[in-house]
Scaffold this motif. Structure first.
Motif, PDB file in Angstrom:
ATOM      1  N   THR A  10       0.836  -1.203   0.000  1.00 49.44           N
ATOM      2  CA  THR A  10       0.000   0.000   0.000  1.00 49.44           C
ATOM      3  C   THR A  10       0.871   1.254   0.000  1.00 49.44           C
ATOM      4  N   ILE A  13       2.235   2.063  -3.388  1.00 49.70           N
ATOM      5  CA  ILE A  13       1.225   2.705  -4.250  1.00 49.70           C
ATOM      6  C   ILE A  13       1.115   4.190  -3.895  1.00 49.70           C
ATOM      7  N   GLU A  14       1.189   4.497  -2.599  1.00 47.30           N
ATOM      8  CA  GLU A  14       1.165   5.901  -2.182  1.00 47.30           C
ATOM      9  C   GLU A  14       2.361   6.663  -2.748  1.00 47.30           C
ATOM     10  N   ILE A  16       3.912   5.980  -5.536  1.00 45.02           N
ATOM     11  CA  ILE A  16       3.626   6.180  -6.958  1.00 45.02           C
ATOM     12  C   ILE A  16       2.621   7.322  -7.149  1.00 45.02           C
ATOM     13  N   GLN A  17       1.580   7.339  -6.334  1.00 50.35           N
ATOM     14  CA  GLN A  17       0.575   8.404  -6.428  1.00 50.35           C
ATOM     15  C   GLN A  17       1.198   9.772  -6.181  1.00 50.35           C
ATOM     16  N   THR A  18       2.085   9.833  -5.197  1.00 49.69           N
ATOM     17  CA  THR A  18       2.733  11.112  -4.852  1.00 49.69           C
ATOM     18  C   THR A  18       3.603  11.605  -5.995  1.00 49.69           C
ATOM     19  N   GLN A  20       3.330  10.758  -9.199  1.00 51.93           N
ATOM     20  CA  GLN A  20       2.484  11.116 -10.337  1.00 51.93           C
ATOM     21  C   GLN A  20       1.798  12.460 -10.113  1.00 51.93           C
ATOM     22  N   ALA A  21       1.409  12.713  -8.877  1.00 51.67           N
ATOM     23  CA  ALA A  21       0.766  13.996  -8.566  1.00 51.67           C
ATOM     24  C   ALA A  21       1.740  15.156  -8.728  1.00 51.67           C
ATOM     25  N   ASP A 128       1.443   0.107 -13.774  1.00 51.92           N
ATOM     26  CA  ASP A 128       0.872   1.281 -13.123  1.00 51.92           C
ATOM     27  C   ASP A 128      -0.308   0.816 -12.267  1.00 51.92           C
ATOM     28  N   ILE A 130      -2.191   2.497 -10.427  1.00 55.49           N
ATOM     29  CA  ILE A 130      -3.286   3.470 -10.392  1.00 55.49           C
ATOM     30  C   ILE A 130      -4.202   3.236 -11.582  1.00 55.49           C
ATOM     31  N   GLN A 131      -3.607   3.143 -12.775  1.00 58.43           N
ATOM     32  CA  GLN A 131      -4.392   2.907 -13.989  1.00 58.43           C
ATOM     33  C   GLN A 131      -4.582   1.416 -14.283  1.00 58.43           C
TER      34      GLN A 131
END
Length: 424
Positions: A10, A13-14, A16-18, A20-21, A128, A130-131
């Motif tokens: 988890t 993934i956070e 990766i999200q950070t 990408q953001a 990815d 997220i996607q």
């Protein structure tokens, strides 16, 4: 508090999200993608990104990041005790491998270029989360579907870069029960003699993982066929030799029911050490096992246990014919369950006659007061009775212990009388 793998997943993934953001490309990379597509659990969730190491540190803060691998584009992002840490690597192209292990230099690049520098197609994919999209520039999904381990690009170049990849090819192929692509096989045979540039610790680490796996027999067969075993374990190759003995070795590895590197090593070296066990000094290390353990820089526990298993596997296989005091001393040892597993593996490979091992296993289930009763005589008892400390102390105490285990002596008084009668 131990690291929770699901929490690490988890956290990755956070991460990766950070990224990408913050406007960067960020993906899972390597083994975790392979495991995801195979629907197998994964221990590592590495992230690859187009952000440079400095940019990664700026995004997550210098207090939360470690730059130990920054020269190769790798930054470690820390998630705390429970969530562990995640390695974030910048997409890169490696520039030369003078030492056959690490790149001389790296150039930051794209995801597609990064994929081309990796070892095998099944390890060269990105995902990815997220996607929920796979990025596959090397045909990894195709090879996963067909159960094939294939080098990315020119296999000769891949092994020239890092010789350890030859052992990794065998490990992935055996662990997943995949075929090894023919050109990759040819390259390994040609480069097998170069494996010696790899450190002993890295070789031992790969062998631990191969031999602790349930497919260990397949791995050993492949190592022999690709001439790698001759290079990393010449003791087994040169000493065993005989086809029937190798057949027994294979089958004992196949029938081993515990996932333990030490037991597998003992089985692999058993015939190589047969003469040393029979004719060597029981107080000295068994050769050539001692040579192998030293060369691979195995831990003291691994070395001691492998030696102990080799020395006593014959005894436990014929336990029904062994005097109880001798057998009892083996069964109370910490490694006794491993010895039982060794005995079963050998006997099932030979003729499936496991009476002796079954007897030993049954004895291990005896009540503690019968399996390992408190001694009825100590060194202090001997001194109080007027005996002078010396070399005979241990011999007398062992003789008394034998008599106690055989239920011929029951009290300290009887033991002292026995000691006086047998004191030289």
């Amino acid at each position: 508090m131990s690291v929770n793998l699901e929490a690490t997943r988890t956290f990755s993934i956070e991460v990766i999200q950070t990224l990408q953001a913050a406007g960067f490309q960020a993906l899972w990379a390597g083994g975790c993608v392979r495991d995801l597509l195979l629907r197998k659990p994964s221990k590592d969730f590495d992230v690859a990104t187009d952000a440079t190491p400095d940019q990664v540190r700026e995004v997550f803060g210098y207090e939360r990041t470690l730059a130990i691998g920054a020269s190769f584009g790798v930054i470690t992002v820390q998630g705390g005790k429970r969530r562990g840490q995640v390695e974030v690597a910048t997409f890169r192209t490696d520039l030369g491998y003078s030492d056959g292990r690490r790149p001389d230099d790296v150039r930051f690049s794209s995801a597609e270029e990064d994929a081309q520098r990796r070892d095998f197609t099944i390890n060269g994919m990105f995902y990815d989360p997220i996607q929920k999209k796979v990025l596959d520039y090397v045909g990894g999904q195709r090879d996963l579907k067909h159960g094939l381990v294939r080098s990315i690009g020119n296999p000769y170049k891949r092994f020239e870069e890092d010789k350890l990849r030859m052992l990794r090819a065998v490990r992935f192929s055996s662990t997943f029960a995949f075929d090894l692509e023919l050109q990759t096989q040819h390259a390994i045979r040609e480069y097998a003699s170069h494996i010696h540039v790899v450190s002993a610790e890295r070789i031992a680490a790969e062998m631990r993982r191969m031999l602790a796996d349930n497919h260990r027999m397949i791995a050993v067969r492949m190592l022999r066929d690709l001439t790698l075993l001759h290079e990393i374990l010449p003791e087994a190759e040169s000493t065993v030799g005989h086809a029937l003995r190798w057949s027994e070795t294979y089958h004992s590895l196949e029938r081993l029911e515990v996932s333990d590197f030490r037991v597998a090593m003992a089985l692999l070296l058993r015939y190589a050490c047969h003469g040393s066990v029979l004719n060597g000094n029981p107080l000295k290390p068994i050769e050539p096992a001692n040579v192998v353990c030293h060369r691979w820089k195995l831990t003291n526990d691994e070395t001691k246990t492998i030696q102990w298993l080799l020395r006593h596997e014959h005894t436990v296989r014929h336990a029904d014919q062994v005097a109880w005091p001798k057998l009892q001393r083996l069964l109370i040892a910490d490694s006794a369950p491993l010895l039982i597993a060794t005995g079963y593996a050998v006997q099932r490979a030979r003729d499936n006659s496991t009476v002796g091992v079954e007897h030993a296993e049954a004895c291990m289930s005896l009540p503690e007061e019968e399996l390992n009763p408190d001694p009825i005589l100590s060194g202090s008892d001997l001194i109080q009775a007027g005996f002078k400390p010396g070399p005979q102390f241990q011999r007398v105490l062992e003789a008394v212990r034998d008599q106690q285990l055989e239920k011929r002596l029951h009290t300290t008084e009887e033991a002292l009388a026995f000691a006086k009668a047998h004191w030289d």
